[in-house]
Design a protein around this motif. Structure first.
Motif, short mmCIF file in Angstrom:
data_model
loop_
_atom_site.label_atom_id
_atom_site.label_comp_id
_atom_site.label_asym_id
_atom_site.label_seq_id
_atom_site.Cartn_x
_atom_site.Cartn_y
_atom_site.Cartn_z
N SER A 466 0.83 -1.21 0.00
CA SER A 466 0.00 0.00 0.00
C SER A 466 0.86 1.26 0.00
N GLU A 467 1.90 1.27 0.82
CA GLU A 467 2.76 2.46 0.89
C GLU A 467 3.50 2.68 -0.43
N LEU A 468 3.89 1.61 -1.09
CA LEU A 468 4.57 1.75 -2.37
C LEU A 468 3.62 2.21 -3.47
N ASP A 469 2.40 1.67 -3.46
CA ASP A 469 1.44 2.01 -4.50
C ASP A 469 1.06 3.48 -4.46
N VAL A 470 0.86 4.01 -3.25
CA VAL A 470 0.40 5.41 -3.15
C VAL A 470 1.53 6.38 -3.46
N ALA A 471 2.78 5.91 -3.45
CA ALA A 471 3.92 6.82 -3.67
C ALA A 471 4.63 6.58 -4.99
N LYS A 472 4.20 5.62 -5.77
CA LYS A 472 4.98 5.23 -6.95
C LYS A 472 4.94 6.27 -8.06
N PHE A 473 4.01 7.21 -8.01
CA PHE A 473 3.91 8.21 -9.08
C PHE A 473 4.99 9.27 -8.98
N ASP A 474 5.65 9.40 -7.82
CA ASP A 474 6.66 10.44 -7.63
C ASP A 474 7.95 9.81 -7.11
N GLY A 475 9.05 10.07 -7.79
CA GLY A 475 10.32 9.46 -7.40
C GLY A 475 10.77 9.85 -6.02
N HIS A 476 10.61 11.14 -5.67
CA HIS A 476 11.04 11.61 -4.35
C HIS A 476 10.20 10.99 -3.25
N LEU A 477 8.87 11.00 -3.43
CA LEU A 477 8.00 10.41 -2.41
C LEU A 477 8.22 8.90 -2.32
N LEU A 478 8.47 8.26 -3.46
CA LEU A 478 8.74 6.82 -3.45
C LEU A 478 10.02 6.52 -2.69
N ARG A 479 11.02 7.39 -2.82
CA ARG A 479 12.28 7.20 -2.09
C ARG A 479 12.03 7.30 -0.58
N LEU A 480 11.22 8.28 -0.17
CA LEU A 480 10.92 8.43 1.26
C LEU A 480 10.13 7.23 1.78
N ALA A 481 9.15 6.78 0.98
CA ALA A 481 8.37 5.61 1.40
C ALA A 481 9.26 4.38 1.49
N ALA A 482 10.17 4.24 0.54
CA ALA A 482 11.09 3.08 0.56
C ALA A 482 12.00 3.13 1.78
N LYS A 483 12.44 4.33 2.17
CA LYS A 483 13.26 4.44 3.37
C LYS A 483 12.49 4.02 4.61
N ASN A 484 11.21 4.42 4.68
CA ASN A 484 10.38 3.99 5.81
C ASN A 484 10.21 2.47 5.81
N ILE A 485 9.95 1.90 4.63
CA ILE A 485 9.81 0.45 4.54
C ILE A 485 11.11 -0.24 4.92
N HIS A 486 12.22 0.36 4.51
CA HIS A 486 13.53 -0.18 4.88
C HIS A 486 13.69 -0.23 6.40
N LYS A 487 13.27 0.84 7.08
CA LYS A 487 13.35 0.87 8.54
C LYS A 487 12.46 -0.20 9.17
N ALA A 488 11.23 -0.33 8.62
CA ALA A 488 10.30 -1.31 9.18
C ALA A 488 10.80 -2.73 8.96
N LEU A 489 11.28 -3.02 7.75
CA LEU A 489 11.78 -4.37 7.47
C LEU A 489 13.03 -4.67 8.28
N ASN A 490 13.86 -3.68 8.48
CA ASN A 490 15.05 -3.90 9.31
C ASN A 490 14.66 -4.17 10.75
#
Length: 811
Positions: A466-490
Motif C-alpha cells: 500500500s505504501e509503495l502504490d500510493v507513492a509510486k507516481f513520484d520518485g522523491h515520495l517513493l524514495r521516502l516511502a522506501a526508506k520507511n519500509i527499509h526501517k520497518a523491514l530492518n
C-alpha cells in the motif's frame, strides 16, 4: 630715506605705542571703548579726559610734522588730482554722447524687433492652422475610410483597427476640440472601436477555447493595430489568475465544504434524523471523514482542471505571440509583452498560481486543523492530483515531467505542496512500525508461538504494498516511502534475530526436533516468506528510487537467514564428521571384515558399520530440518550445500582410511554408492538430481570411486582425477604405501577429525605443503635406515605433488 618710506615708518612708530594699539585694532568701537574706560569703580573722569586730550594733541602735532616734512610731495599730488579731474570730465562728456547714440539705436531696433515678432506670430499661427486643417482633413478622410472598412465586415477589422489607432493618435496629438466636423465623428469612431474590440475579444476567447491559432493570431493582430496588445495580454493573464484564485478559495472554503458534506449526508441517509455538520474536527463521525475528504479531492481536481484549461490557453497564446512580429519594427509580439510584464508569460503565470496556492493553503489550514490533518494524511493523493495536472501540461508545453524528472513550471507548486510531506512520512513510518510490532507478541503466554505467523507477514506485505502504490507516481515520495519500509523491514529482521535461539538444543541431532530448532525453522520460513513477497513487489519497482533501499532490506533478510542456517548446518556437519571418522576404526584389510551393515532398503550391497548411523542422521536432517523449511530456492540451495558438505567429509575420511585391501575398497565404493543414493533422495524432494544440479559434486564422487581401483602407474595420466581435490589424490597414494609413508595425522600427531578441521581452515597450497613434509619425513626415515630404494608409491606421489605445488603456487 624716500618720502614714501618715511610715511610708512611714521605710522609704524605711532602704532608701536601702547596707548594707540586699541584705536588701531580692527573692529574698533568708540562707544564700547569709552564705556570700558569709565566703567571702573575708582576711575577719575578728569584724568581720562586729560589723557585723551593729550593723545589728541600729540597726534595733531605728529600730523603737522608729517605735513611740513612732505609739503612738496603733497602739492604734487594735489596737482595730479586736478589734471585727473579734467580728464574725467572729458570722459564723462563722451560717455553721455555714447549713451545718447545707444538710446537712438535701441529705439530703432525695438521697433524693428516688434514688427518681426508680430510677423513670426502670424506665421506660427498660420502653420498651426495649416497643421490643424491637415489633421482635420486626415481625420475626415480616415473616418470615411473607416466607414467603408467597417461596412466590409469583420474580415477587414485588422485594417480598420489601424485607422482607429491613427484617429486616436490624431486626437491625442492635436487639440481638435470645438471643431464641429470632428466632434460629430467622435461618437462614430468610439462605436467602431468598441465593435472592433468586442470582435477581437470574442475571437481571442473562441481561439483559446478551440485552440485555434488563426483566430488567436487575428485577435492579437487587431489588438496590436489598436496599440493595446501588451496591455490586453496582461489583462488576460490577470483574468486567468483571478479565476484560478477564486477556484482555490472555493475548493478550500470550509463553509461550503461542510454544506456540501451535509447535502451528501442528506442524500445518502435513509430514515431518521441527519447529523448536523458544524465543525469537522470534532463533529464529523469517523465514517464520514472519507466522504468529506473525497469532496475535498473532487474540488481539488476541479481546481487543477481550471488551472490546466487556463495553462493550455496561455501556452497557445505564447506560441502565437512568439510567431507574430511587428511589420515595422520587426519586434515579436512576445518581446513586447515581456517588456511590459517584466518577465516570461508562462513563468509569471505559474509564479502567480504558486504564490496564491501557498497563500490559500496557509489561510485554510490555519483556520481549520481538520483540513490540515486531511491534507497531511492524504498528501500522496493531493500530490498525485497535481502530478496528473503537470503530466497533462507537459504534453502541451513540450517539457519533460515524470516520476524522476520535473518540469520547470511544476517545481514551485510541488514545493509548496511538500509542506505536508514530513507529517505524512512520519505517519507512514508509524503505520509500518505498528504493523511490525503487532506481529510480535510482547509477552507471549505459555503455548503461544513466539514468532510471527504467515498471516502476520501477509499483513506487513499488504502495508508495504500500500505504501509503495500510493507513492509510486513520484520518485522523491517513493524514495521516502522506501526508506520507511527499509526501517520497518530492518526492525522486523532485528526482532527475528533477537528471537533466534542459540542454546545447545538448537544445534543437535536427536530423536525428534527440539523446540529451539522448530523456532529457528519458523523464523526462517517467515523471513523467507516476507523476502519472497517483497521481491515480488520489487519487480514492479525495478530501477526506481525504491530499488536500492528495498534491496538492502532484502539483503539483510538473506544475511539473517544465512546466519541462522550456517551455525545449524555447521553443527550438523560436525556430528556427521564424528560419524564418518568411525570408518578409521573399521577393518578394511582382512577378509573376515566383511561383516558389514546391510542397506535398510533391502539391497544386497554391503556397506560399512558406521554407514547405518550416517544414513539415519541424514534422513533425520532431511525429514526434521529440510523437510520443515519452506524457503523455496533457499531451501534447495541449503540442501545442495549440505549434501556437498557431507559428501566432502565422507570422501575426505575415506581417502585417509588405511589399510585397505580389495574387499575394503569394494565396501568403501559401496558406501559411496549408497551415499549417492541417499543424497539423491534428499535433493530429489526439491526436484533436483545429483548428476544434473550438482554436477561437480557428482563428478567428484565418481572420480573418487574410480581412484579406489585405478592402477598406481595410471593415476598421473587419468583425466577423471581432475575433478578431485589434489589432497584426496595424494591421500590415496599415501594410503596405498601404508605404513611406510605416513599421513599428516601421524607426522603432526593429529587425529583424523583434527586434521579434517585443519584442512577446512587452510588453503589447498598449505595442505599440499603438509603432505610434502610427510614425503620428506619418509625420505629422512629411508636415509636413516640406510636404504637406497624408495617404495613404488613415492615417485608417483612426488611427481604429482610437485605438479600440484607448482600449479597452486602459480594460482
Amino acid at each position: 630715506m624716500s618720502p614714501v618710506a618715511d610715511d610708512a615708518a611714521a605710522p609704524a612708530d605711532l602704532l608701536d605705542q601702547q596707548d594707540f594699539r586699541d584705536y588701531s585694532a580692527a573692529g574698533f568701537e568708540p562707544a564700547a571703548h569709552a564705556t570700558r574706560l569709565v566703567s571702573g569703580d575708582e576711575v577719575d573722569i578728569s584724568e581720562v579726559l586729560g589723557r585723551l586730550s593729550y593723545s589728541i594733541d600729540f597726534l595733531n602735532k605728529r600730523i603737522n610734522e608729517q605735513v611740513v616734512r612732505h609739503y612738496g610731495s603733497l602739492l604734487n599730488q594735489v596737482n595730479e588730482l586736478n589734471s585727473t579731474e579734467a580728464a574725467m570730465a572729458v570722459i564723462r562728456q563722451r560717455h553721455q554722447a555714447l549713451q545718447q547714440s545707444f538710446g537712438r539705436i535701441k529705439s530703432r531696433l525695438t521697433g524693428q524687433y516688434t514688427q518681426i515678432q508680430q510677423c513670426h506670430q502670424q506665421i506660427v499661427r498660420a502653420q498651426a492652422l495649416n497643421e490643424t486643417l491637415r489633421q482635420v482633413d486626415r481625420f475626415l478622410r480616415l473616418v470615411a475610410r473607416l466607414d467603408v472598412d467597417m461596412a466590409a465586415g469583420s474580415s477587414e477589422y485588422a485594417k480598420t483597427a489601424l485607422h482607429v489607432f491613427e484617429l486616436e493618435s490624431i486626437l491625442a496629438e492635436t487639440d481638435l476640440s470645438g471643431i464641429v466636423a470632428v466632434d460629430r465623428e467622435r461618437p462614430l469612431v468610439a462605436a467602431h472601436k468598441d465593435a472592433i474590440e468586442t470582435h477581437a475579444r470574442k475571437t481571442l476567447g473562441e481561439g483559446l477555447v478551440e485552440q485555434g491559432q488563426a483566430k488567436v493570431a487575428e485577435a492579437l493582430q487587431i489588438y496590436s493595430n489598436l496599440g493595446v496588445m501588451p496591455a490586453r495580454v496582461k489583462a488576460l493573464l490577470d483574468g486567468f489568475v483571478a479565476g484560478i484564485v477564486k477556484e482555490m478559495h472555493r475548493a478550500l472554503d470550509m463553509i461550503s465544504l461542510n454544506a456540501e458534506m451535509k447535502e451528501t449526508q442528506q442524500r445518502t441517509t435513509s430514515g431518521g434524523g441527519v447529523r448536523r455538520v458544524n465543525e469537522p474536527a470534532s463533529a464529523v463521525a469517523t465514517s464520514n471523514v472519507a466522504v468529506w475528504a473525497n469532496i475535498l479531492w473532487t474540488r481539488t481536481e476541479r481546481l487543477t482542471d481550471a488551472i490546466y484549461a487556463d495553462a493550455v490557453k496561455l501556452y497557445l497564446l505564447g506560441k502565437v505571440l512568439a510567431r507574430k512580429r511587428d511589420p515595422i519594427t520587426h519586434i515579436s509580439f512576445l518581446d513586447q509583452v515581456v517588456e511590459l510584464l517584466g518577465g516570461d508569460l508562462t513563468t509569471l503565470f505559474w509564479q502567480a498560481v504558486s504564490q496564491n496556492l501557498d497563500k490559500e493553503l496557509r489561510l485554510a489550514t490555519k483556520a481549520s486543523q481538520f483540513l490540515l490533518q486531511v491534507l497531511q494524511a492524504g498528501y500522496p493523493r493531493f500530490m498525485r492530483i497535481f502530478h496528473d495536472l503537470f503530466t497533462r501540461v507537459s504534453l502541451v508545453s513540450g517539457s519533460v515531467f515524470n516520476e524522476s524528472e520535473k518540469s520547470s513550471e511544476s517545481q514551485m507548486p510541488l514545493k509548496i505542496l511538500s509542506s505536508f510531506e514530513s507529517a505524512y512520512v512520519s505517519r507512514s513510518l508509524t503505520r509500518l512500525l505498528d504493523t511490525v510490532n503487532a506481529a510480535f507478541p510482547e509477552k507471549p503466554t505459555p503455548g503461544q508461538r513466539m514468532t510471527v505467523s504467515r498471516d502476520d507477514v501477509d499483513k506487513i506485505v499488504r502495508t508495504v504494498s500500500s505504501e509503495l502504490d500510493v507513492a509510486k507516481f513520484d520518485g522523491h515520495l517513493l524514495r521516502l516511502a522506501a526508506k520507511n519500509i527499509h526501517k520497518a523491514l530492518n526492525m522486523y529482521t532485528v526482532k527475528c534475530e533477537h528471537l533466534t535461539p542459540t542454546d545447545a538444543s538448537a544445534y543437535q541431532i536427536g530423536v525428534s526436533i527440539t523446540g529451539s530448532q522448530q523456532l529457528s525453522i519458523d523464523i526462517l520460513n517467515c523471513v523467507a516468506h516476507l523476502e519472497a513477497s517483497v521481491w515480488r513487489l520489487l519487480e514492479d519497482f525495478e530501477g526506481t528510487a525504491a530499488d536500492a533501499p528495498l534491496t538492502e532490506s532484502l539483503n539483510n533478510m538473506a544475511k539473517l537467514m544465512q546466519n541462522v542456517v550456517e551455525p545449524l548446518f555447521q553443527s550438523f556437519a560436525v556430528e556427521f564428521e564424528a560419524v564418518a571418522s568411525k570408518m578409521h576404526r573399521e577393518d578394511y584389510a582382512s577378509r573376515a571384515s566383511s561383516q558389514a551393515a546391510r542397506v535398510p532398503t533391502g539391497r544386497s550391497t554391503e556397506t560399512s558399520v558406521y554407514f547405518a548411523e550416517l544414513s539415519a542422521k541424514l534422513k533425520w536432517v532431511a525429514r526434521e530440518i529440510l523437510g520443515r523449511l519452506q524457503c523455496d530456492d533457499d531451501t534447495r540451495e541449503w540442501a545442495m550445500s549440505f549434501s556437498a558438505r557431507v559428501l566432502e567429509i565422507v570422501m575426505r575420511h575415506a581417502s585417509m582410511t588405511r589399510p585397505v585391501n580389495e574387499q575394503g575398497k569394494l565396501r568403501i565404493a559401496a558406501d559411496m554408492t549408497q551415499l549417492e543414493y541417499l543424497l539423491n533422495q534428499i535433493i530429489g524432494a526439491y526436484d533436483l538430481k545429483l548428476d544434473a544440479d550438482m554436477v561437480e559434486a557428482h563428478r567428484t564422487l565418481r572420480a573418487f570411486r574410480h581412484l579406489l581401483f585405478i592402477d598406481l602407474a595410471h593415476i598421473p595420466n587419468t583425466p577423471q582425477l581432475a575433478h578431485l581435490s589434489p589432497v584426496l589424490v595424494i591421500h590415496q597414494i599415501l594410503v596405498r604405501a601404508h605404513p611406510v609413508i605416513p599421513l599428516p595425522t601421524q607426522v603432526f600427531g593429529w587425529s583424523e577429525t583434527e586434521y579434517s578441521v585443519w584442512l577446512d581452515s587452510h588453503t589447498t597450497a598449505q595442505a599440499l605443503d603438509a603432505l610434502d613434509k610427510c614425503l620428506g619425513f619418509y625420505v629422512q626415515d629411508v636415509t636413516r635406515r640406510g636404504e637406497t630404494q624408495y617404495c613404488i608409491e613415492y615417485p608417483v606421489a612426488r611427481s604429482l605433488l610437485t605438479l600440484y605445488l607448482k600449479q597452486y603456487a602459480d594460482a
